[in-house]
Design a protein around this motif. Structure first.
Motif, PDB file in Angstrom:
ATOM      1  N   VAL B 135      -7.912 -21.694 -40.340  1.00  0.00           N
ATOM      2  CA  VAL B 135      -7.249 -21.884 -41.681  1.00  0.00           C
ATOM      3  C   VAL B 135      -8.638 -22.595 -41.911  1.00  0.00           C
ATOM      4  CG1 VAL B 135      -5.944 -23.365 -42.408  1.00  0.00           C
ATOM      5  CG2 VAL B 135      -5.051 -22.314 -39.943  1.00  0.00           C
ATOM      6  N   GLY B 136      -8.109 -22.905 -43.901  1.00  0.00           N
ATOM      7  CA  GLY B 136      -9.188 -22.736 -44.155  1.00  0.00           C
ATOM      8  C   GLY B 136      -9.227 -22.936 -45.687  1.00  0.00           C
ATOM      9  N   THR B 137      -9.908 -22.952 -46.533  1.00  0.00           N
ATOM     10  CA  THR B 137      -9.612 -22.857 -48.707  1.00  0.00           C
ATOM     11  C   THR B 137      -9.574 -22.079 -48.836  1.00  0.00           C
ATOM     12  OG1 THR B 137      -9.715 -25.554 -48.277  1.00  0.00           O
ATOM     13  CG2 THR B 137      -9.469 -24.406 -50.268  1.00  0.00           C
ATOM     14  N   CYS B 138      -9.065 -21.498 -49.732  1.00  0.00           N
ATOM     15  CA  CYS B 138      -9.953 -19.636 -50.524  1.00  0.00           C
ATOM     16  C   CYS B 138     -10.608 -20.581 -51.797  1.00  0.00           C
ATOM     17  CB  CYS B 138      -8.236 -18.736 -50.420  1.00  0.00           C
ATOM     18  SG  CYS B 138      -7.322 -19.850 -51.739  1.00  0.00           S
ATOM     19  N   ARG B 139     -11.492 -19.890 -52.383  1.00  0.00           N
ATOM     20  CA  ARG B 139     -12.131 -19.996 -53.318  1.00  0.00           C
ATOM     21  C   ARG B 139     -11.426 -20.484 -54.603  1.00  0.00           C
ATOM     22  NH1 ARG B 139     -16.689 -15.470 -53.104  1.00  0.00           N
ATOM     23  NH2 ARG B 139     -17.644 -16.329 -51.906  1.00  0.00           N
ATOM     24  N   LYS B 140      -9.892 -19.436 -54.865  1.00  0.00           N
ATOM     25  CA  LYS B 140      -9.321 -20.160 -55.855  1.00  0.00           C
ATOM     26  C   LYS B 140      -8.692 -21.567 -55.959  1.00  0.00           C
ATOM     27  CE  LYS B 140      -5.251 -18.852 -56.038  1.00  0.00           C
ATOM     28  NZ  LYS B 140      -3.683 -17.111 -56.029  1.00  0.00           N
ATOM     29  N   CYS B 141      -8.470 -21.954 -54.734  1.00  0.00           N
ATOM     30  CA  CYS B 141      -7.977 -23.246 -54.139  1.00  0.00           C
ATOM     31  C   CYS B 141      -9.012 -24.667 -54.665  1.00  0.00           C
ATOM     32  CB  CYS B 141      -7.665 -23.469 -53.001  1.00  0.00           C
ATOM     33  SG  CYS B 141      -5.336 -22.272 -52.529  1.00  0.00           S
ATOM     34  N   VAL B 142     -10.182 -24.198 -53.888  1.00  0.00           N
ATOM     35  CA  VAL B 142     -11.497 -25.144 -53.977  1.00  0.00           C
ATOM     36  C   VAL B 142     -10.996 -24.925 -55.764  1.00  0.00           C
ATOM     37  CG1 VAL B 142     -13.822 -25.319 -53.518  1.00  0.00           C
ATOM     38  CG2 VAL B 142     -12.295 -24.061 -51.762  1.00  0.00           C
ATOM     39  N   ARG B 143     -11.240 -24.074 -56.901  1.00  0.00           N
ATOM     40  CA  ARG B 143     -11.531 -24.577 -58.213  1.00  0.00           C
ATOM     41  C   ARG B 143     -10.929 -25.273 -58.408  1.00  0.00           C
ATOM     42  NH1 ARG B 143     -11.264 -18.808 -58.839  1.00  0.00           N
ATOM     43  NH2 ARG B 143     -13.061 -17.820 -57.704  1.00  0.00           N
ATOM     44  N   ALA B 144      -9.136 -24.593 -58.236  1.00  0.00           N
ATOM     45  CA  ALA B 144      -8.069 -25.098 -58.786  1.00  0.00           C
ATOM     46  C   ALA B 144      -8.015 -27.012 -58.386  1.00  0.00           C
ATOM     47  CB  ALA B 144      -7.078 -24.706 -58.152  1.00  0.00           C
ATOM     48  N   LEU B 145      -8.670 -27.379 -57.246  1.00  0.00           N
ATOM     49  CA  LEU B 145      -8.263 -28.464 -56.851  1.00  0.00           C
ATOM     50  C   LEU B 145      -9.588 -28.901 -57.544  1.00  0.00           C
ATOM     51  CD1 LEU B 145      -7.864 -27.679 -52.863  1.00  0.00           C
ATOM     52  CD2 LEU B 145      -5.892 -28.841 -54.871  1.00  0.00           C
ATOM     53  N   ARG B 146     -10.677 -28.565 -58.518  1.00  0.00           N
ATOM     54  CA  ARG B 146     -11.416 -29.973 -58.865  1.00  0.00           C
ATOM     55  C   ARG B 146     -11.469 -29.498 -60.664  1.00  0.00           C
ATOM     56  NH1 ARG B 146     -16.386 -25.965 -57.366  1.00  0.00           N
ATOM     57  NH2 ARG B 146     -15.884 -24.103 -59.154  1.00  0.00           N
TER      58      ARG B 146
END
Lengths: 146, 146
Positions: B135-146
């Motif tokens: 379980v982790g965080t995908c790139r798309k979400c990392v981008r979306a989260l900032r």
DNA sequence: CTGCTAATTGCAAATCATTTGCATTTGTAT
DNA sequence: ATACAAATGCAAATGATTTGCAATTAGCAG
């Protein structure tokens, strides 16, 4: 190097397992075989909307497939059950986004996890945790069953 | 060589995470800490029956603990959610009997799975399948989260 | 120790995915 | 083409989990 998705012969698979070849089951298996990652029921329902399939029917088909060993039911978090075709290359490893719940299948086996883990974490950005479960039969049950 | 179960200081743990020290929560954590394997809600309810605890309260406490990272929720098959204390030595690996659903925690990490797998299968008689998820965080979400 | 406030609890009702019963339809073997 | 078992749709049931709300309790200040 993207994983090539091999379309399967759904009808043959159904016959092999003594299922009747119905449109829903055929499309269900084809949909699963064309997906690069396990699919939750909701997405399956969307993909099958042309058939106006009743949820009950989809659940019945999925359960039958799981029972028959054609399909694997994967539950990573409490509420999210996903289904995927059981295939040679598929060793039931996955990576899940804890934000959007995207799931990817991982094309390598436990034996090589060590070496691959690093690459993996780069691709997926960050891994927070992992979960591993073996399923088998314990001695007590083996005794009880005979 | 059986794994020694260390009783934890439930009250300290609660304080540390800014929870109020209630009898239910204390007993819940102690129960989890004394169990050699993850416990399903039903078993927890039985263990807590002296407190006549409402199911809703148990669920609320468990969810709060999971949220706080004190407890891990494990779902191996569709319907069975189990809870276990998150501990240093606990790397979230388990082995489940597909007959009686008994669960054992496995005291080693992914890194050493290869060598241990053989021993493991002897202890447990037979392993039919395994399931691994990161379980982790995908790139798309990392981008979306900032 | 007493009282205050917010957090926690119990209870009942709501929710939501999944399952089930049953009548109807469909696939397949003859 | 026919027959029968299997599969489906629909509506209702199920069952674990969640939620709203009023009553209780833990932690803190005085």
């Amino acid at each position: 190097m993207k994983k090539q998705l091999q379309p399967i012969d759904a009808e043959a698979l159904l016959v092999e397992h003594e299922f009747k070849k119905t449109p829903l089951r055929i499309m269900l298996l084809e949909t699963l075989s064309l997906s690069p990652s396990p699919l939750p029921v909701l997405k399956l329902q969307r993909k099958l909307k042309k058939l106006a399939a009743d949820p009950a029917t989809i659940y019945r088909a999925l359960n039958a497939f799981v029972e028959a060993g054609i399909v694997n039911a994967l539950t990573v978090d409490k509420t999210k059950v996903m289904y995927e075709l059981v295939q040679e290359k598929n060793h039931l490893h996955h990576i899940v986004c804890n934000s959007c719940s995207a799931v990817e299948s991982i094309p390598f086996c436990v034996k090589t996890i060590d070496q691959q883990a690093v690459k993996l974490s780069r691709q997926f950005n960050k891994i927070h945790s992992h979960q591993l479960a073996f399923v088998g039969t314990c001695r007590k049950c083996v005794r009880a069953l005979r």
